[in-house]
Design an enzyme around this catalytic site. Structure first.
Site, PDB file in Angstrom:
ATOM      1  N   ASP A  85      49.481 -16.540   4.802  1.00 19.20           N
ATOM      2  CA  ASP A  85      50.841 -16.768   4.886  1.00 19.20           C
ATOM      3  C   ASP A  85      51.355 -16.876   6.240  1.00 19.20           C
ATOM      4  O   ASP A  85      51.177 -15.813   7.250  1.00 19.20           O
ATOM      5  CB  ASP A  85      51.756 -15.437   4.252  1.00 19.20           C
ATOM      6  CG  ASP A  85      53.071 -15.641   4.068  1.00 19.20           C
ATOM      7  OD1 ASP A  85      53.746 -16.693   4.462  1.00 19.20           O
ATOM      8  OD2 ASP A  85      54.059 -14.679   3.776  1.00 19.20           O
ATOM      9  N   LYS A 118      48.461 -12.386   6.799  1.00 19.20           N
ATOM     10  CA  LYS A 118      49.391 -12.936   7.702  1.00 19.20           C
ATOM     11  C   LYS A 118      48.863 -13.753   8.841  1.00 19.20           C
ATOM     12  O   LYS A 118      47.869 -13.158   9.249  1.00 19.20           O
ATOM     13  CB  LYS A 118      50.422 -11.992   8.308  1.00 19.20           C
ATOM     14  CG  LYS A 118      51.369 -11.276   7.292  1.00 19.20           C
ATOM     15  CD  LYS A 118      52.404 -12.235   6.702  1.00 19.20           C
ATOM     16  CE  LYS A 118      53.213 -11.474   5.472  1.00 19.20           C
ATOM     17  NZ  LYS A 118      54.175 -12.432   5.235  1.00 19.20           N
ATOM     18  N   SER A 122      49.281  -7.722   0.743  1.00 20.69           N
ATOM     19  CA  SER A 122      49.414  -8.738   1.928  1.00 20.69           C
ATOM     20  C   SER A 122      49.331  -7.761   3.275  1.00 20.69           C
ATOM     21  O   SER A 122      50.072  -6.653   3.261  1.00 20.69           O
ATOM     22  CB  SER A 122      51.083  -8.840   1.702  1.00 20.69           C
ATOM     23  OG  SER A 122      51.522  -9.627   2.977  1.00 20.69           O
ATOM     24  N   ASP A 181      57.926 -20.446  -0.183  1.00 16.14           N
ATOM     25  CA  ASP A 181      58.624 -19.290  -0.182  1.00 16.14           C
ATOM     26  C   ASP A 181      59.968 -19.391   0.314  1.00 16.14           C
ATOM     27  O   ASP A 181      61.082 -19.629  -0.308  1.00 16.14           O
ATOM     28  CB  ASP A 181      57.715 -18.029   0.500  1.00 16.14           C
ATOM     29  CG  ASP A 181      58.463 -16.726   0.792  1.00 16.14           C
ATOM     30  OD1 ASP A 181      59.584 -16.506   0.080  1.00 16.14           O
ATOM     31  OD2 ASP A 181      57.969 -15.823   1.234  1.00 16.14           O
ATOM     32  N   LYS A 183      60.581 -14.769  -5.483  1.00 18.48           N
ATOM     33  CA  LYS A 183      61.279 -13.359  -4.990  1.00 18.48           C
ATOM     34  C   LYS A 183      62.515 -13.581  -5.809  1.00 18.48           C
ATOM     35  O   LYS A 183      63.420 -14.172  -5.423  1.00 18.48           O
ATOM     36  CB  LYS A 183      61.334 -13.301  -3.617  1.00 18.48           C
ATOM     37  CG  LYS A 183      60.065 -13.119  -2.841  1.00 18.48           C
ATOM     38  CD  LYS A 183      60.194 -13.070  -1.535  1.00 18.48           C
ATOM     39  CE  LYS A 183      58.744 -12.851  -0.750  1.00 18.48           C
ATOM     40  NZ  LYS A 183      59.010 -13.052   0.791  1.00 18.48           N
ATOM     41  N   GLU A 212      50.783 -20.220   2.327  1.00 21.64           N
ATOM     42  CA  GLU A 212      52.316 -19.917   2.062  1.00 21.64           C
ATOM     43  C   GLU A 212      53.082 -20.431   3.364  1.00 21.64           C
ATOM     44  O   GLU A 212      52.932 -19.798   4.561  1.00 21.64           O
ATOM     45  CB  GLU A 212      52.336 -18.471   1.793  1.00 21.64           C
ATOM     46  CG  GLU A 212      53.805 -18.199   1.135  1.00 21.64           C
ATOM     47  CD  GLU A 212      53.813 -16.599   0.784  1.00 21.64           C
ATOM     48  OE1 GLU A 212      53.023 -16.002   0.884  1.00 21.64           O
ATOM     49  OE2 GLU A 212      55.087 -16.399   0.461  1.00 21.64           O
ATOM     50  N   LYS A 221      46.358 -11.468   0.765  1.00 22.38           N
ATOM     51  CA  LYS A 221      47.221 -12.474   1.645  1.00 22.38           C
ATOM     52  C   LYS A 221      46.945 -11.865   2.829  1.00 22.38           C
ATOM     53  O   LYS A 221      47.083 -10.574   3.139  1.00 22.38           O
ATOM     54  CB  LYS A 221      48.282 -12.328   0.722  1.00 22.38           C
ATOM     55  CG  LYS A 221      49.583 -12.847   1.995  1.00 22.38           C
ATOM     56  CD  LYS A 221      50.716 -13.228   1.226  1.00 22.38           C
ATOM     57  CE  LYS A 221      52.069 -12.859   1.975  1.00 22.38           C
ATOM     58  NZ  LYS A 221      53.410 -13.089   1.376  1.00 22.38           N
ATOM     59  N   GLY A 264      56.805 -10.052  -2.585  1.00 16.93           N
ATOM     60  CA  GLY A 264      57.470  -8.596  -2.201  1.00 16.93           C
ATOM     61  C   GLY A 264      58.114  -8.751  -0.899  1.00 16.93           C
ATOM     62  O   GLY A 264      57.832  -9.545   0.036  1.00 16.93           O
TER      63      GLY A 264
HETATM   64  O1  NPG Z   1      53.793  -6.098  -0.475  1.00 11.06           O
HETATM   65  O2  NPG Z   1      56.188  -6.175  -0.398  1.00 11.06           O
HETATM   66  C1  NPG Z   1      54.731  -6.459   0.300  1.00 11.06           C
HETATM   67  C2  NPG Z   1      55.029  -7.474   1.470  1.00 11.06           C
HETATM   68  C3  NPG Z   1      54.818  -8.917   1.047  1.00 11.06           C
HETATM   69  O3  NPG Z   1      54.106 -10.169   2.849  1.00 11.06           O
HETATM   70  C4  NPG Z   1      55.047  -9.868   2.077  1.00 11.06           C
HETATM   71  N1  NPG Z   1      56.191 -10.076   2.606  1.00 11.06           N
HETATM   72  O4  NPG Z   1      56.975 -13.213   4.275  1.00 11.06           O
HETATM   73  O5  NPG Z   1      56.560 -12.315   1.945  1.00 11.06           O
HETATM   74  C5  NPG Z   1      56.864 -12.158   3.306  1.00 11.06           C
HETATM   75  C6  NPG Z   1      56.661 -10.726   3.304  1.00 11.06           C
HETATM   76  C7  NPG Z   1      57.890 -10.157   4.108  1.00 11.06           C
HETATM   77  C8  NPG Z   1      57.967  -8.629   4.013  1.00 11.06           C
HETATM   78  C9  NPG Z   1      58.868 -10.750   4.588  1.00 11.06           C
HETATM   79  C10 NPG Z   1      59.306  -8.210   4.624  1.00 11.06           C
HETATM   80  C11 NPG Z   1      60.251 -10.394   5.292  1.00 11.06           C
HETATM   81  C12 NPG Z   1      60.268  -8.853   4.997  1.00 11.06           C
END
Ligand code: NPG
Length: 368
Positions: free
Chosen positions: A188, A163, A135, A238, A262, A213, A161, A290
């Site tokens: 996402d 953002k 991500s 999500d 998750k 997402e 992925k 994650g």
């Molecule tokens: O690789 O753990 C990872 C990050 C994955 O993008 C990721 N997480 O929205 O899913 C999400 C985002 C996130 C991470 C959201 C941390 C909030 C806190």
């Protein structure tokens, strides 16, 4: 399974890079670790709540409070057949899924160790290599993003992925698609849009994305159903899915075609598995999300992603994508775009207790 002692620790860890999503950026994590002691073994878990309530209402501090004052007192001293029953001991506590999940997943690790089997096996999966993705946070420029995508594709990640947020979306992704015509790409939005943006988001349809997402509100399912009717790109939910009931509603309303599971967000493995089973029964693919976990939470995610319905690569990258030095050994290293848990009972990796103790900024022990 007798629960004799529960320990909580907060371990500060600095991400190798700042990670920006539509609601804000983070660099410093405060990892909340749970250790559950029983019958001569220790099970480990991680509470995935963030430092601030921008993704979920829970934070590291709310989780600490709820575990210390309500969950741990209901569980310590108990003798439970399984982790779900352990959670039932505090069944009157509403919400706080991440706090509950940290304890529940530690109890699954404990149960697996007591049985002498791997964590994936005890939750119904297998110790198989799990395909993983990466991500990428919002980058300052398109050029910086293209460089990141290229680097991660070279490392072998199975899907990328990206953002997005208003102003950094369709045109930016078009640049990525034209540079990488074959890559498995998804976007996402972390709830950055409203239904009024449906026409604009339809601009994504020509980019052959695997999914978008959580485009709309974290509380919403209904508008996502309307948006999905107007988009060819599959919607993945999500933030809106907290339970199997939410998942059932989302599928009944056709609000999404894919679900990100998750375990922290949904209250642990039992709930995650129920959502997985529901989706598998309806032919809806799922993947494991994650939360910038340490190696402890990562091990749990790899275990979950070994269930058969997890057919899409998850946000489970190797340790060095996050940390200069992880707190488990061995660290997670990707082979051919996959991660696998080392052989051995429970989660397979060992928490590096000396390093954890040296780093911990807070430690509390709950006994009877
Ligand atoms: O690789 O753990 C990872 C990050 C994955 O993008 C990721 N997480 O929205 O899913 C999400 C985002 C996130 C991470 C959201 C941390 C909030 C806190």
């Amino acid at each position: 399974m007798k629960i004799e002692r529960i320990e909580l620790r907060i371990v500060p860890l600095r991400l190798r890079e700042r990670f920006e999503i539509s609601s804000g950026a983070r660099r410093d994590r405060r990892i909340l670790l749970v250790a559950v002691h029983g019958e001569g073994e220790i099970g480990w878990g991680e509470v995935v709540a963030a430092e601030d309530p921008s993704y979920s209402p829970e934070t590291t501090e709310t989780a600490w409070h709820v575990i210390r004052d309500f969950l741990a007192p209901a569980m310590v001293g108990g003798d439970f057949e399984n982790p779900a029953q352990m959670l039932d001991a505090a069944g009157w506590v509403r919400g706080h899924h991440m706090a509950k999940a940290g304890l529940e997943m530690a109890a699954w690790d404990l149960l697996a160790r007591l049985k002498g089997v791997s964590l994936p096996e005890v939750i119904g999966g297998s110790r198989r290599p799990v395909p993983v993705g990466v991500s990428i946070g919002i980058q300052p420029t398109d050029e910086a993003l293209l460089e990141k995508v290229e680097g991660y594709l070279e490392e072998g990640y199975r899907r990328i992925k990206i953002k997005i947020k208003p102003g950094r979306d369709v045109a930016m992704l078009r640049a990525v698609r034209s540079r990488f015509p074959e890559a498995s790409l998804m976007a996402d939005a972390n709830s950055a849009y409203t239904l009024a943006d449906a026409g604009h988001l339809a601009g994504l349809d020509e980019l052959d994305l695997m999914m978008i997402e959580q485009p709309l509100s974290h509380e919403d399912i209904r508008d996502h159903a309307e948006l999905q009717r107007r988009l060819e790109t599959p919607v993945c939910l999500d933030e809106s899915i907290h339970s199997v009931e939410d998942a059932r509603l989302a599928l009944d309303l056709a609000a999404c075609r894919i679900i990100n599971i998750k375990p922290g967000r949904v209250g642990g493995f039992s709930s995650a598995r129920a959502i997985h089973d529901l989706c598998l029964g309806q032919g809806v693919p799922v993947w494991c999300g994650g939360m910038l976990e340490s190696g402890v939470g990562r091990a749990h995610n790899v275990a979950l992603a070994s269930l058969p319905g997890f057919t899409l690569p998850g946000d489970i990258s190797e340790s060095r994508r996050y940390w200069d030095e992880d707190i488990v050994e061995p660290e997670f290293v990707m082979t051919d775009g996959t991660l696998v848990l080392p052989d051995g009972p429970g989660m397979g990796v060992r928490p590096r207790i000396e390093r954890i103790e040296a780093l911990a900024e807070r430690h509390e022990v709950f006994t009877t």
